[in-house]
Design a protein around this motif. Structure first.
Motif, mmCIF file in Angstrom:
data_model
loop_
_atom_site.group_PDB
_atom_site.id
_atom_site.type_symbol
_atom_site.label_atom_id
_atom_site.label_comp_id
_atom_site.label_asym_id
_atom_site.label_seq_id
_atom_site.Cartn_x
_atom_site.Cartn_y
_atom_site.Cartn_z
ATOM 1 N N ARG A 50 1.378 52.522 -25.187
ATOM 2 C CA ARG A 50 1.982 53.175 -24.021
ATOM 3 C C ARG A 50 2.452 54.579 -24.407
ATOM 4 O O ARG A 50 2.238 55.539 -23.665
ATOM 5 N N ILE A 51 3.103 54.678 -25.551
ATOM 6 C CA ILE A 51 3.588 55.966 -26.046
ATOM 7 C C ILE A 51 2.421 56.922 -26.280
ATOM 8 O O ILE A 51 2.494 58.110 -25.963
ATOM 9 N N GLU A 52 1.332 56.387 -26.805
ATOM 10 C CA GLU A 52 0.159 57.204 -27.140
ATOM 11 C C GLU A 52 -0.706 57.530 -25.920
ATOM 12 O O GLU A 52 -1.704 58.250 -26.043
ATOM 13 N N GLY A 53 -0.360 57.009 -24.750
ATOM 14 C CA GLY A 53 -1.145 57.259 -23.548
ATOM 15 C C GLY A 53 -2.429 56.461 -23.491
ATOM 16 O O GLY A 53 -3.351 56.804 -22.756
ATOM 17 N N LYS A 54 -2.501 55.366 -24.254
ATOM 18 C CA LYS A 54 -3.702 54.531 -24.301
ATOM 19 C C LYS A 54 -3.532 53.249 -23.495
ATOM 20 O O LYS A 54 -4.253 52.288 -23.708
ATOM 21 N N HIS A 55 -2.571 53.223 -22.609
ATOM 22 C CA HIS A 55 -2.256 52.044 -21.808
ATOM 23 C C HIS A 55 -1.952 52.535 -20.397
ATOM 24 O O HIS A 55 -1.582 53.694 -20.198
ATOM 25 N N TYR A 56 -2.092 51.664 -19.423
ATOM 26 C CA TYR A 56 -1.864 52.083 -18.035
ATOM 27 C C TYR A 56 -0.392 52.239 -17.672
ATOM 28 O O TYR A 56 -0.052 52.808 -16.643
ATOM 29 N N VAL A 57 0.512 51.765 -18.525
ATOM 30 C CA VAL A 57 1.954 51.875 -18.290
ATOM 31 C C VAL A 57 2.484 53.156 -18.927
ATOM 32 O O VAL A 57 2.159 53.469 -20.067
ATOM 33 N N THR A 58 3.318 53.892 -18.180
ATOM 34 C CA THR A 58 3.958 55.104 -18.694
ATOM 35 C C THR A 58 5.438 54.794 -18.927
ATOM 36 O O THR A 58 6.176 54.523 -17.974
ATOM 37 N N PRO A 59 5.898 54.821 -20.202
ATOM 38 C CA PRO A 59 7.264 54.416 -20.547
ATOM 39 C C PRO A 59 8.247 55.586 -20.678
ATOM 40 O O PRO A 59 7.896 56.653 -21.175
ATOM 41 N N PHE A 60 9.472 55.353 -20.242
ATOM 42 C CA PHE A 60 10.547 56.348 -20.345
ATOM 43 C C PHE A 60 11.806 55.698 -20.899
ATOM 44 O O PHE A 60 12.102 54.537 -20.605
ATOM 45 N N ILE A 61 12.555 56.471 -21.635
ATOM 46 C CA ILE A 61 13.900 56.094 -22.055
ATOM 47 C C ILE A 61 14.866 56.831 -21.140
ATOM 48 O O ILE A 61 14.683 58.009 -20.844
ATOM 49 N N VAL A 62 15.885 56.109 -20.696
ATOM 50 C CA VAL A 62 16.902 56.684 -19.823
ATOM 51 C C VAL A 62 18.086 57.094 -20.692
ATOM 52 O O VAL A 62 18.585 56.294 -21.487
ATOM 53 N N GLU A 63 18.520 58.337 -20.549
ATOM 54 C CA GLU A 63 19.706 58.817 -21.257
ATOM 55 C C GLU A 63 20.772 59.192 -20.239
ATOM 56 O O GLU A 63 20.467 59.727 -19.169
ATOM 57 N N TYR A 64 22.000 58.905 -20.609
ATOM 58 C CA TYR A 64 23.142 59.273 -19.782
ATOM 59 C C TYR A 64 24.157 59.939 -20.694
ATOM 60 O O TYR A 64 24.561 59.367 -21.721
ATOM 61 N N ILE A 65 24.542 61.140 -20.358
ATOM 62 C CA ILE A 65 25.426 61.975 -21.181
ATOM 63 C C ILE A 65 24.918 61.985 -22.623
ATOM 64 O O ILE A 65 25.634 61.709 -23.574
ATOM 65 N N ASN A 66 23.631 62.278 -22.761
ATOM 66 C CA ASN A 66 22.956 62.455 -24.050
ATOM 67 C C ASN A 66 22.858 61.198 -24.910
ATOM 68 O O ASN A 66 22.579 61.299 -26.104
ATOM 69 N N GLU A 67 23.088 60.030 -24.336
ATOM 70 C CA GLU A 67 22.962 58.766 -25.076
ATOM 71 C C GLU A 67 21.916 57.884 -24.409
ATOM 72 O O GLU A 67 21.926 57.740 -23.181
ATOM 73 N N PRO A 68 21.027 57.270 -25.197
ATOM 74 C CA PRO A 68 20.052 56.355 -24.593
ATOM 75 C C PRO A 68 20.753 55.110 -24.060
ATOM 76 O O PRO A 68 21.569 54.506 -24.767
ATOM 77 N N ILE A 69 20.443 54.767 -22.804
ATOM 78 C CA ILE A 69 21.124 53.623 -22.184
ATOM 79 C C ILE A 69 20.161 52.597 -21.594
ATOM 80 O O ILE A 69 20.578 51.501 -21.235
ATOM 81 N N GLY A 70 18.876 52.952 -21.454
ATOM 82 C CA GLY A 70 17.972 52.010 -20.824
ATOM 83 C C GLY A 70 16.532 52.452 -20.843
ATOM 84 O O GLY A 70 16.165 53.444 -21.478
#
Length: 169
Positions: A50-70
């Motif tokens: 997914r990270i490499e763009g070799k999958h149909y799913v596009t993944p994101f990390i959610v950050e809130y006030i500069n901290e990863p939360i989801g």
């Protein structure tokens, strides 16, 4: 990157594997996110393409006030999903899945913010007619959040899951 105030949705990278291991081994997160606990190797196998763009799913990390939360992801639904959900394949339908991995932030409206940001992004960058998601019937907090984002329940999938949809205006 998608930015709105103190929230940021950024593409997932290989530096995020340990976050996913942490979140995908938290029983409270897994109670509602349809996943089994994953070790580091499992996370790499699942999310690497997914990270490499070799999958149909596009993944994101959610950050809130500069901290990863989801985590949040989007994808064009599969032919199997079109049949399961009862949609015509003439429509361009996408799906999303998400969770807030940091429990101390649950119930603060951050889920709504990240979903609205993603819907806006998909709506502007993909030719979509609607966005769907599956949710456990017992996940009242998520259902309430999804309704606030404009989703409506449209179909019972089984005894545990229902389908909700958001239609692009």
């Amino acid at each position: 990157m998608i930015i709105n105030g103190e929230m940021l949705l950024r593409r997932m990278t290989d530096k995020d594997y340990y976050l996913m291991v942490k979140w995908l081994n938290d029983p409270n997160v897994l109670e509602f996110y349809e996943e089994t606990p994953l070790c580091l190797d499992d996370v790499i196998v699942k999310f690497g393409p997914r990270i490499e763009g070799k999958h149909y799913v596009t993944p994101f990390i959610v950050e809130y006030i500069n901290e990863p939360i989801g985590y949040i992801q989007y994808y064009k639904i599969t032919n199997t999903d079109y049949n399961l959900y009862g949609y015509s394949q003439v429509e361009n339908i996408f799906g999303i899945d998400q969770f807030i991995g940091e429990q101390y932030l649950w119930g603060r409206g951050l889920g709504k913010s990240m979903i609205v940001m993603m819907l806006d992004y998909i709506g502007k960058n993909e030719n979509i007619s609607r966005v769907v998601l599956e949710v456990k019937n017992s996940n009242y907090r998520a259902i309430h959040c999804y309704k606030k984002c404009g989703f409506k329940k449209v179909k019972k999938l089984d005894n545990e899951l229902c389908l909700m949809e958001w239609i692009k205006q």
